[in-house]
Design an enzyme around this catalytic site. Structure first.
Site, PDB file in Angstrom:
ATOM      1  CG  ASP A  83     -48.222  16.915  76.343  1.00  0.00           C
ATOM      2  OD1 ASP A  83     -48.850  17.350  77.324  1.00  0.00           O
ATOM      3  OD2 ASP A  83     -48.708  16.870  75.184  1.00  0.00           O
ATOM      4  CE1 TYR A 100     -42.721  23.073  72.069  1.00  0.00           C
ATOM      5  CE2 TYR A 100     -44.005  24.936  71.271  1.00  0.00           C
ATOM      6  CZ  TYR A 100     -43.657  24.064  72.292  1.00  0.00           C
ATOM      7  OH  TYR A 100     -44.237  24.181  73.514  1.00  0.00           O
TER       8      TYR A 100
END
Lengths: 242, 242
Positions: free
Chosen positions: A51, A109
Site C-alpha cells: 500500500d 514483514y
C-alpha cells in the site's frame, strides 16, 4: 530471459506498488526505468502489492527481457535511471517460469513502532507512534497466539484477492532497538492488510484494550476483530523466500 | 515574556535553519506558525545555524511574546500550525535575557553512518553510507585525539562567524546500532562545519586514508586538513545545554 531484480524503496512518496494511470507508483517508475535502460517495453511482476506509504528493503520483481545487458549488470545500470527513493540492489537470471509472486514460498514483514508520547518529525514516515506505557510483555505473549497455521480471515481487510485464507505463521517476534519496538512476522503468505492488522491487534493488546481471549476468539472464528490496521508507514517488506 | 521552545525537525526538505527570502527554512516556517498562533510578529533566536539537510532532535529557540497563551501550552498549540516535518516538543518561560544561542553552555551532535556497499533508498536522507570494510577500531582510536580543548581552526569551513576557534570537546564516542555507526560529540561549541569535518576525518581514518599522526598535526597546527565535511544528511543536533 527471466530476470529477478531486488529493489529497496522508501514508500513515502508513492501511491503504493501497483501501476496506476495518474499516480506515482513503484511499479510505474521501475517499468519506465527498465524500459528506458533495456530499450524495450518491460512489464514487471511484483512480489507483493504494498500500500501507499509501506517500505521495502528487499523486494523481488521478475520480468522478461531480450536486452543485451548481462543480467547481473542490470541492477547497477538501472540505478542511473531510477529516482533515489527506489534503489536496485542486485539482479540475476532465473530459470524460465520464475515469477516473483507465484513462485514465492513465504515472506517476512517487519512493523516498526516508536515508543513516545510526543509526535516525531524525523520518524513521521518511518514508524508508528505508540505510548511509552505500552506493555511489551503483553504484546509478546499475545503474539504467540498467531504462531502456526490458522484461517486468517479475521485479520484481512475487504478487497483481498487471495482465495486461500489459511496461512502459516512460521515466526513472530518482538524486539527492542533503542526506543523502537520491532515486530517481525514470517509467514507462508499474507492476506490484504494482514500484517498491519496483526500489528494493530498487538498494539491494542499492549495498551490493555484487548485481551488474549478475544484475540484467540478472532483467530478461531475468522470474524474480523475490533483492531484497526496499524498505519502503513510502520510496515516494511523485509524479504521474500523462494 | 521570554519563551524557550524545543523543536524536532527533519531537515531534508529545508534550505537549513536560517530564514531566507525565497527558500523554505525551519526558522521561516516556525516564525510564520508562531506569529499566526500568537497574533503578533514573532522573531525567534535559534541555537544553531544548521545547514540544509541537517536534522535536529531537541533544538531550542528563544523568543519574546506578549501573547496570552500559557507558556507551557504554546508547544502543543503551535503544532497545529506547523508543517509535519517540524514538531514542537515543549515550551517553558525563561528568565529575562535568556537567548537560545548566547546562553548556551555546550551542544551534542550525532553523526549517523550506515555500513553498506549498496546505496539505500530508505536511509538516503538520514545517514551517510560508509563501506562495510570500514575499521571501527581505527575510528574509535582516532576520535580520542579530539578530546579536550584545542584550536579547531583546522576543522572549520570558511564562512564561520565565530571568532573564538578554541573549543573544548567534552565527550566523543562511536557506537554501533545494527548496521549503523553513530558518532556522538559533545563540545563547548562547534565552528562552521566542525562536526561534519570531524566525521569526515574519522571516516578517512576508518578507511585507512589518514593516520593518527596526520590528524594530530591538523589539530596541532590549525591548518585545514584533506578530509571533506561528511554529507549533511547524517548530522543530527541532539541537545543544547544551558
Amino acid at each position: 530471459m527471466t530476470i529477478k531484480l531486488l529493489i529497496e524503496y522508501d514508500g513515502t512518496a508513492f501511491s503504493g506498488w501497483q501501476r496506476q494511470p495518474h499516480a506515482r507508483t513503484v511499479q510505474g517508475d521501475l517499468e519506465r526505468a527498465l524500459s528506458d535502460l533495456l530499450m524495450e517495453d518491460i512489464k514487471v511482476n511484483g512480489s507483493s502489492r504494498t500500500d501507499s506509504g509501506v517500505h521495502a528493503r528487499e523486494y523481488p520483481v521478475s520480468f522478461q527481457t531480450n536486452g543485451r545487458i548481462p543480467p547481473e549488470r542490470i541492477a547497477l545500470a538501472v540505478n542511473a535511471k531510477l529516482p533515489d527513493d527506489i534503489r536496485a540492489l542486485s539482479s540475476v537470471e532465473m530459470p524460465e517460469g520464475f515469477h516473483a509472486r507465484y513462485s514465492s514460498d513465504g515472506k517476512t514483514y517487519s512493523y516498526r513502532m516508536l515508543r513516545r508520547n510526543l509526535p516525531s518529525a524525523i520518524y513521521r514516515n518511518y514508524a508508528c507512534m505508540v505510548e511509552e506505557s505500552i506493555d511489551l510483555e503483553k504484546m509478546t505473549s499475545a503474539a504467540e497466539l498467531f504462531r502456526g497455521s490458522h484461517d486468517f480471515r479475521g485479520f484481512m481487510s475487504t478487497g483481498s484477492s487471495d482465495m486461500n485464507t489459511v496461512k502459516e505463521i512460521r515466526d513472530i517476534s518482538l524486539s527492542e532497538e533503542g526506543n523502537f519496538i520491532i515486530l517481525t512476522v514470517t509467514a507462508s503468505g499474507f492476506l490484504y492488510n494482514m500484517a498491519r492488522i496483526i500489528a494493530g491487534t498487538l498494539i491494542d493488546a499492549g495498551m490493555g484494550k484487548m485481551d488474549e481471549a478475544e484475540i484467540a476468539r478472532i483467530i478461531g472464528s475468522g470474524i474480523r476483530g475490533r483492531s484497526k490496521p496499524a498505519p502503513s508507514c510502520g510496515l516494511y517488506l523485509e524479504k521474500v523466500y523462494y
